[in-house]
Design a protein around this motif. Structure first.
Motif, mmCIF file in Angstrom:
data_model
loop_
_atom_site.group_PDB
_atom_site.id
_atom_site.type_symbol
_atom_site.label_atom_id
_atom_site.label_comp_id
_atom_site.label_asym_id
_atom_site.label_seq_id
_atom_site.Cartn_x
_atom_site.Cartn_y
_atom_site.Cartn_z
ATOM 1 N N PRO A 73 8.934 3.292 14.684
ATOM 2 C CA PRO A 73 8.779 4.190 15.846
ATOM 3 C C PRO A 73 8.147 5.529 15.487
ATOM 4 N N ASN A 74 8.165 5.880 14.203
ATOM 5 C CA ASN A 74 7.583 7.152 13.775
ATOM 6 C C ASN A 74 6.098 7.036 13.416
ATOM 7 N N SER A 75 5.582 5.812 13.398
ATOM 8 C CA SER A 75 4.164 5.628 13.086
ATOM 9 C C SER A 75 3.302 6.069 14.268
ATOM 10 N N VAL A 76 2.103 6.540 13.923
ATOM 11 C CA VAL A 76 1.119 6.938 14.930
ATOM 12 C C VAL A 76 -0.169 6.174 14.644
ATOM 13 N N PHE A 77 -0.732 5.529 15.679
ATOM 14 C CA PHE A 77 -1.961 4.755 15.519
ATOM 15 C C PHE A 77 -3.033 5.267 16.484
ATOM 16 N N GLY B 269 0.810 -1.211 0.000
ATOM 17 C CA GLY B 269 0.000 0.000 0.000
ATOM 18 C C GLY B 269 0.843 1.260 0.000
ATOM 19 N N ILE B 270 0.197 2.376 -0.337
ATOM 20 C CA ILE B 270 0.851 3.680 -0.281
ATOM 21 C C ILE B 270 0.764 4.185 1.149
ATOM 22 N N LYS B 271 1.897 4.427 1.765
ATOM 23 C CA LYS B 271 1.926 4.827 3.167
ATOM 24 C C LYS B 271 1.511 6.288 3.312
ATOM 25 N N PRO B 272 0.743 6.629 4.352
ATOM 26 C CA PRO B 272 0.375 8.032 4.561
ATOM 27 C C PRO B 272 1.618 8.879 4.805
ATOM 28 N N ALA B 273 1.603 10.087 4.274
ATOM 29 C CA ALA B 273 2.785 10.950 4.362
ATOM 30 C C ALA B 273 3.170 11.247 5.810
ATOM 31 N N ASP B 274 2.172 11.307 6.695
ATOM 32 C CA ASP B 274 2.451 11.617 8.097
ATOM 33 C C ASP B 274 2.575 10.370 8.974
#
Length: 311
Positions: A121-125, A89-94
């Motif tokens: 570690p930079n991902s936000v869920f 998939g295309i990852k969200p820019a943020d």
């Protein structure tokens, strides 16, 4: 909104078997004539004219559907399809993901430990469900000896939200409503409205008479949607034998979509024992049934891996 299917099977993954692949090859050979094989052009024309159940496949991964609404990334359930989303998939820019769980049966959560973005570690869920102990439920499938890596290896940026059925909430500029459905242990359906379009995700539901009663809660979720992804795992005969198993026959799904004046129906949560030919026959039967009972112009499709919907 753009909706993409990454996993469409119910209960457990169902990869193509060697026998199924051989059956597809034999079906191609039986249809081919010498004229079809004369040139590259004739071969391409022949292949393009093959039924979709021969040329492609519905897919074998369990439930995972992606919504892209502007810059907002929403993932519905984390079956094994979420692993493919993470790879393809295309990852969200943020790096911000909004993950919604309909319920916590294993086929809807088992892919999360294999979702690459969860370890970044930079991902936000932001995680949404109708239960208060979502984190605990997700942690349990990653305990030893079931899985070698603990939940704590994920990014620390997990925030959990408990959804209250009947109470509207927003994910950025997407308006979300939810309603409980008939399923062992309970499952919730969700609607998403964005810039005048409405999409409904209604997996794992055994449709009953109460689902055809209009209340403020069900109106908010189902009424007048542009498209619905709806559990249609069984034939009628099978639904009789598996009463209270928590899934619907395809014709009940048609009845439900017509009742709620929904424009497009995507048959979903496919029975793992059904091959592509069987699923295609169910699609054709569903379309015939819709015309027979209502002369309905509602569009009916099979949910297939990699299929995209633009609303």
């Amino acid at each position: 909104m753009k909706i993409r299917f990454w996993g469409v099977r119910g209960s457990l993954p169902a990869p193509l078997t060697p026998d199924q692949i051989q059956s597809k090859i034999m079906a191609v050979i039986q249809r081919a004539t010498p004229a079809d094989l004369e040139s590259a052009e004739s071969r391409a024309k022949f292949v393009s004219g093959l039924p979709s159940w021969i040329f492609g496949t519905t897919g074998g991964n369990t439930s995972c559907v992606e919504i892209q609404a502007g810059k907002t990334e929403i993932i519905l359930d984390a079956g094994t399809g979420i692993r493919v989303l993470g790879k393809s998939g295309i990852k969200p820019a943020d790096n911000h993901y909004h993950l919604i769980f309909s319920h916590f049966h294993w086929d809807h959560i088992q892919g999360l430990p294999f979702f690459d973005a969860a370890y970044n570690p930079n991902s936000v869920f932001d995680v949404y469900s109708a239960v208060e102990n979502t984190k605990e439920l997700l942690q349990k499938q990653m305990f030893q000896p079931y899985y070698p890596v603990p939940f704590e290896a994920f990014t620390k940026n997990f925030t959990f939200h408990q959804v209250q059925p009947g109470k509207t909430f927003n994910i950025n500029d997407v308006v979300v409503n939810s309603a409980p459905m008939s399923h062992p242990g309970l499952s919730h359906s969700f609607s998403f409205e964005h810039k005048g379009s409405k999409f409904v995700y209604a997996t794992d539901v055994e449709l009953k008479a109460k689902d055809f009663v209009k209340t403020a809660e069900t109106e908010a979720v189902f009424s007048g949607a542009d498209a619905i992804v709806l559990d249609s795992q069984y034939t009628v005969e099978e639904s009789y034998r598996k009463e209270n198993w928590g899934h619907s026959a395809f014709c009940y799904a048609v009845d439900f979509a017509i009742f709620w004046n929904i424009k497009k129906l995507y048959l979903f949560h496919h029975e793992p024992t059904y091959d592509d030919k069987k699923l295609n026959s169910i699609l054709q039967a569903a379309r015939w049934y819709a015309r027979y009972i209502e002369h309905s112009d509602m569009e009916i499709y099979l949910a297939k891996e990699s299929l995209e919907i633009d609303l």
